[in-house]
Design an enzyme around this catalytic site. Structure first.
Site, PDB file in Angstrom:
ATOM      1  N   ARG A 175       0.843  -1.199   0.000  1.00  0.00           N
ATOM      2  CA  ARG A 175       0.000   0.000   0.000  1.00  0.00           C
ATOM      3  C   ARG A 175       0.877   1.247   0.000  1.00  0.00           C
ATOM      4  O   ARG A 175       0.472   2.308  -0.480  1.00  0.00           O
ATOM      5  CB  ARG A 175      -0.949   0.010   1.206  1.00  0.00           C
ATOM      6  CG  ARG A 175      -2.079   1.034   1.021  1.00  0.00           C
ATOM      7  CD  ARG A 175      -3.030   1.109   2.206  1.00  0.00           C
ATOM      8  NE  ARG A 175      -2.345   1.586   3.379  1.00  0.00           N
ATOM      9  CZ  ARG A 175      -2.310   0.969   4.558  1.00  0.00           C
ATOM     10  NH1 ARG A 175      -2.961  -0.168   4.736  1.00  0.00           N
ATOM     11  NH2 ARG A 175      -1.649   1.470   5.572  1.00  0.00           N
TER      12      ARG A 175
ATOM     13  N   ASP B 256      -2.098  20.872 -13.351  1.00  0.00           N
ATOM     14  CA  ASP B 256      -2.700  19.700 -13.983  1.00  0.00           C
ATOM     15  C   ASP B 256      -2.309  19.763 -15.458  1.00  0.00           C
ATOM     16  O   ASP B 256      -2.831  20.572 -16.218  1.00  0.00           O
ATOM     17  CB  ASP B 256      -4.223  19.716 -13.800  1.00  0.00           C
ATOM     18  CG  ASP B 256      -4.895  18.490 -14.418  1.00  0.00           C
ATOM     19  OD1 ASP B 256      -4.276  17.836 -15.279  1.00  0.00           O
ATOM     20  OD2 ASP B 256      -6.064  18.200 -14.047  1.00  0.00           O
TER      21      ASP B 256
ATOM     22  N   TYR C 247     -11.101  20.768 -14.690  1.00  0.00           N
ATOM     23  CA  TYR C 247     -11.740  19.459 -14.675  1.00  0.00           C
ATOM     24  C   TYR C 247     -12.869  19.474 -13.623  1.00  0.00           C
ATOM     25  O   TYR C 247     -12.628  19.723 -12.450  1.00  0.00           O
ATOM     26  CB  TYR C 247     -10.713  18.369 -14.373  1.00  0.00           C
ATOM     27  CG  TYR C 247     -11.353  17.024 -14.204  1.00  0.00           C
ATOM     28  CD1 TYR C 247     -12.129  16.488 -15.225  1.00  0.00           C
ATOM     29  CD2 TYR C 247     -11.223  16.306 -13.034  1.00  0.00           C
ATOM     30  CE1 TYR C 247     -12.751  15.271 -15.076  1.00  0.00           C
ATOM     31  CE2 TYR C 247     -11.835  15.083 -12.879  1.00  0.00           C
ATOM     32  CZ  TYR C 247     -12.606  14.568 -13.901  1.00  0.00           C
ATOM     33  OH  TYR C 247     -13.229  13.362 -13.752  1.00  0.00           O
TER      34      TYR C 247
ATOM     35  N   LYS D  41      -5.324   9.155 -19.109  1.00  0.00           N
ATOM     36  CA  LYS D  41      -5.469   9.784 -20.432  1.00  0.00           C
ATOM     37  C   LYS D  41      -4.232   9.511 -21.296  1.00  0.00           C
ATOM     38  O   LYS D  41      -3.951   8.379 -21.586  1.00  0.00           O
ATOM     39  CB  LYS D  41      -5.720  11.285 -20.263  1.00  0.00           C
ATOM     40  CG  LYS D  41      -6.677  11.647 -19.125  1.00  0.00           C
ATOM     41  CD  LYS D  41      -8.065  11.087 -19.308  1.00  0.00           C
ATOM     42  CE  LYS D  41      -8.977  11.606 -18.201  1.00  0.00           C
ATOM     43  NZ  LYS D  41     -10.173  10.824 -18.004  1.00  0.00           N
TER      44      LYS D  41
HETATM   45  C1  LIG Z   1      -7.773  17.347 -16.877  1.00  0.00           C
HETATM   46  C2  LIG Z   1      -8.152  16.210 -15.962  1.00  0.00           C
HETATM   47  N1  LIG Z   1      -7.653  16.179 -14.720  1.00  0.00           N
HETATM   48  C3  LIG Z   1      -7.982  15.188 -13.860  1.00  0.00           C
HETATM   49  C4  LIG Z   1      -8.851  14.185 -14.222  1.00  0.00           C
HETATM   50  C5  LIG Z   1      -9.211  13.100 -13.233  1.00  0.00           C
HETATM   51  O1  LIG Z   1      -8.531  11.921 -13.562  1.00  0.00           O
HETATM   52  P1  LIG Z   1      -9.076  10.441 -13.244  1.00  0.00           P
HETATM   53  O2  LIG Z   1     -10.336  10.249 -14.022  1.00  0.00           O
HETATM   54  O3  LIG Z   1      -7.932   9.574 -13.685  1.00  0.00           O
HETATM   55  O4  LIG Z   1      -9.305  10.367 -11.775  1.00  0.00           O
HETATM   56  C6  LIG Z   1      -9.396  14.176 -15.499  1.00  0.00           C
HETATM   57  C7  LIG Z   1     -10.349  13.126 -15.903  1.00  0.00           C
HETATM   58  O5  LIG Z   1     -11.111  13.273 -16.841  1.00  0.00           O
HETATM   59  C8  LIG Z   1      -9.036  15.218 -16.400  1.00  0.00           C
HETATM   60  O6  LIG Z   1      -9.544  15.272 -17.639  1.00  0.00           O
END
Ligand SMILES: Cc1ncc(COP(=O)(O)O)c(C=O)c1O
Length: 386
Positions: free
Chosen positions: A52, A177, A104, A202
């Site tokens: 973990r 991000d 997001y 992604k």
């Molecule tokens: C720009 C962005 N950041 C964060 C996330 C969250 O990622 P996860 O779905 O892997 O938890 C996403 C998911 O769509 C995203 O598009």
């Protein structure tokens, strides 16, 4: 050749050139053990105790991501949300944080809900406006500035270097991000950011077959150690199979991102002159308000994500999505297959996203096929509404 002399494309293709000591395998084994043997004198010299907290299955993907982002270290998480929320939870109740109005949506909802109830003072601002960032930042009180660039799903680009300067001057850390830009197109740590975050679900993985997250840090400091401790304590750790799949995906990251960026540019140019399209949102278009910053900050392309706004409003957008066949009507982004999505339907009432907006994640299919499919869908949607 030494690793430091190799281009990132070469590092990624060979996952840093790693070869298994015992078997000479060029692809790593999948370590599934949850626990590790303690030495007879009660020590853990292997530095592994329990999966973990850490797992040898992470080593190569973490080392590769740290190298591609030019960071001191990287850490894999069970999802992008696990990675992002760990950065916020490593702060203390009462801390002030700045985040973008357009970002997001699930993370925005978490910040407005859970994080605020937990005690963070969250302020959502327009990150494209340096004066607004400067005015909102509170020296000594603001502990984190969070940006997303290009920002989902309008794809505005935030000036990382300028924001880092403002954050640093007031004692705040900057986290980016960079899911959509990927290290292929932007390296936030080189521009002054402290932490870079990816939904590795992604582009890093690229095949729509796992949920994964990752962080990379400029420095292995107390804040980073707190984030790593949180990963072990909350258990937002990635599984062994997922880590193996992620590394396999990362080997082709550069090819995929460049291919998607080239096609996205062609698609954006094509539909920016289309009679049924009110607007194309893509930082690669010279008409985009983000173009100047994007051209300065992004290297080798503007990414595989764009959005179009349908003439005829929400009904036209939904009808267009209904008529595609090659594009797949699905959420997520960054995979080899192209996806289309009516975002307002997903994000609900508090979303700043226009109701006529369709988000396009461009994959690696032939760009001409993607254009023809969307052309047919726009025509069919218009026909259906007459
Ligand atoms: C720009 C962005 N950041 C964060 C996330 C969250 O990622 P996860 O779905 O892997 O938890 C996403 C998911 O769509 C995203 O598009």
């Amino acid at each position: 050749m030494e690793t430091k002399d190799l281009k990132p494309e070469s590092l990624a293709a060979q996952a840093m050139g790693w070869v298994d000591e015992t078997t000479r395998a060029v692809s790593p084994p999948i370590h599934t053990s949850s626990t590790y043997l303690r030495d007879p004198d009660n020590q853990y010299r292997s530095k592994r105790a329990y999966a973990r907290a850490d797992n040898p299955a992470f080593d190569q993907a973490e080392a590769l991501l740290a190298a591609l982002e030019n960071g001191a270290q990287a850490a894999l998480f069970s999802s992008g949300m696990a990675a992002a929320t760990s950065v916020f939870l490593a702060l203390a109740p009462g801390d002030h944080v700045l985040a973008p109005k357009v970002m997001y949506w699930s993370l925005r909802n978490w910040l407005a809900g859970f994080a605020t109830q937990w005690g963070l003072e969250v302020e959502l601002i327009d990150m494209g406006d340096a004066a607004a960032v400067q005015a909102a930042v509170r020296p000594g009180k603001t502990k984190l500035v969070w940006i997303e660039t290009p920002a989902n799903p309008m794809w505005s680009v935030t000036d990382i270097a300028a924001t880092a300067k403002i954050a640093k001057a007031s004692g705040a850390r900057l986290a980016v991000d960079s899911t959509v830009a990927t290290p292929v197109l932007t390296r936030p740590l080189d521009l002054g950011a402290d932490i870079v975050m990816h939904s590795a679900t992604k582009y890093l993985n690229g095949h729509s077959d796992l949920i994964a997250g990752a962080l990379a840090t400029r420095e292995d400091d107390a804040s980073w150690q707190r984030i790593k401790a949180l990963r072990a304590q909350l258990g937002g750790t990635m599984g062994s199979f997922e880590a193996w799949l992620l590394l396999r995906g990362m080997r082709t990251l550069y090819l995929r991102v460049h291919a998607a960026s080239r096609s996205a540019m062609r698609i954006a140019e094509h539909f920016s002159r289309h009679p049924q399209v009110a607007e194309v949102l893509y930082p690669g278009l010279p008409s985009s308000p983000s173009h100047a910053i994007a051209a300065k900050q992004m290297r080798g392309g503007f990414g595989g994500m764009l959005s179009i706004r349908a003439k005829g409003g929400e009904a036209a957008a939904i009808a267009t999505a209904a008529h595609v066949t090659l594009w797949k009507r699905a959420t997520s982004l960054g995979g080899v297959e192209s996806l289309i999505e009516h975002r307002a339907s997903v994000e609900g009432a508090n979303s700043p996203v226009p109701i006529d907006l369709l988000r396009l994640s461009v994959g690696i299919e032939d760009a001409g096929d993607l254009i023809a499919d969307l052309e047919r869908a726009l025509a069919a949607a218009q026909g259906a509404r007459k």
